[in-house]
Motif scaffolding. Structure first.
Motif, mmCIF file in Angstrom:
data_model
loop_
_atom_site.group_PDB
_atom_site.id
_atom_site.type_symbol
_atom_site.label_atom_id
_atom_site.label_comp_id
_atom_site.label_asym_id
_atom_site.label_seq_id
_atom_site.Cartn_x
_atom_site.Cartn_y
_atom_site.Cartn_z
ATOM 1 N N LEU A 113 1.528 -11.305 3.118
ATOM 2 C CA LEU A 113 1.797 -12.739 3.268
ATOM 3 C C LEU A 113 3.301 -12.924 3.251
ATOM 4 O O LEU A 113 3.968 -12.519 2.296
ATOM 5 C CB LEU A 113 1.147 -13.525 2.126
ATOM 6 C CG LEU A 113 1.385 -15.029 2.096
ATOM 7 C CD1 LEU A 113 0.782 -15.686 3.333
ATOM 8 C CD2 LEU A 113 0.781 -15.630 0.842
ATOM 9 N N HIS A 170 0.329 -14.275 8.015
ATOM 10 C CA HIS A 170 -0.522 -13.291 7.361
ATOM 11 C C HIS A 170 -0.735 -12.152 8.354
ATOM 12 O O HIS A 170 -1.000 -12.400 9.525
ATOM 13 C CB HIS A 170 -1.848 -13.978 7.007
ATOM 14 C CG HIS A 170 -2.891 -13.070 6.461
ATOM 15 N ND1 HIS A 170 -2.781 -12.499 5.224
ATOM 16 C CD2 HIS A 170 -4.057 -12.633 6.982
ATOM 17 C CE1 HIS A 170 -3.851 -11.752 5.005
ATOM 18 N NE2 HIS A 170 -4.637 -11.822 6.061
ATOM 19 N N ALA A 204 2.881 -10.067 9.966
ATOM 20 C CA ALA A 204 2.949 -11.329 9.231
ATOM 21 C C ALA A 204 4.203 -12.110 9.598
ATOM 22 O O ALA A 204 4.164 -13.333 9.747
ATOM 23 C CB ALA A 204 2.903 -11.060 7.731
ATOM 24 N N TYR A 217 -2.077 -17.424 -1.440
ATOM 25 C CA TYR A 217 -2.417 -17.994 -0.136
ATOM 26 C C TYR A 217 -2.660 -19.503 -0.258
ATOM 27 O O TYR A 217 -2.156 -20.292 0.538
ATOM 28 C CB TYR A 217 -3.659 -17.308 0.445
ATOM 29 C CG TYR A 217 -3.412 -15.883 0.851
ATOM 30 C CD1 TYR A 217 -2.969 -15.563 2.127
ATOM 31 C CD2 TYR A 217 -3.590 -14.844 -0.050
ATOM 32 C CE1 TYR A 217 -2.721 -14.266 2.505
ATOM 33 C CE2 TYR A 217 -3.345 -13.537 0.312
ATOM 34 C CZ TYR A 217 -2.914 -13.247 1.591
ATOM 35 O OH TYR A 217 -2.652 -11.949 1.965
#
Length: 190
Positions: free
Chosen positions: A47, A61, A74, A146
């Protein structure tokens, strides 16, 4: 023939200059395993938050078998999802905002000069890449990176600048600013 090769190098140089204006922060790496006949096959999920420190920021991501490849994927994903956020005086938010995603909730407050970035892990990465210097943030609920990132972006998407409010209300920005100065003076007197 020589011109074509120079043109190709020029394009690469332009792309490198455009990429160099962005700052990226690795927020989280997760190792995942797939069970197969011979044992486990490991992969990595990354991430990443990317921004230009001038009001543009995005997150991405990426998953791959190797960590550097996951980070690269990402980063590319984050560059494709850049959003612009209006900053007051180029250092803080215009007003207090709340955002949520799933069970995660975040509260972002504008702060006076010299406060610094008072925020936890994933939110700190967003503010550093965005270019915010003074902000106070609190996350409640899920501490999943997240969901914290998505809740932060939800909150930043709800922010209104005086220019956008003036355009929506068909007023001049100076009229809004003078009204704001009047309410600040009344609050000090009370």
């Amino acid at each position: 023939m020589a011109r074509e090769s120079e043109g190709g190098r020029g394009r690469d140089r332009d792309r490198e200059e455009r990429d160099s204006e962005f700052v990226d922060r690795l927020v989280h790496i997760n190792r995942v395993a797939k069970v197969v006949k011979g044992g486990r096959r490991f992969g990595f999920a990354a991430l990443v938050v990317v921004g230009d420190q001038k009001g543009r920021v995005g997150f991405g991501h990426g998953k791959a078998r190797e960590v550097p490849e996951a980070i690269r994927k990402a980063t590319e994903s984050a560059k494709r999802t850049l959003t612009r956020v209006a900053l007051r005086e180029g250092r803080t938010l215009h007003h207090d905002i709340a955002g949520r995603h799933g069970a995660g909730r975040v509260y972002l407050r504008a702060a006076p000069a010299g406060t610094g970035i008072i925020a936890g892990g994933p939110m700190r990465a967003v503010f550093e890449t965005l270019g915010v210097h003074d902000v106070v943030a609190k996350s409640q609920g899920a501490s999943n990176p997240y969901n914290m990132i998505r809740a932060t972006f939800d909150a930043l998407g709800r922010e209104d600048s005086p220019r956008s409010v003036a355009a929506r209300r068909t007023l001049k920005v100076s009229t809004l600013q003078s009204r704001r100065q009047g309410t600040d003076a009344e609050a000090v007197d009370a």
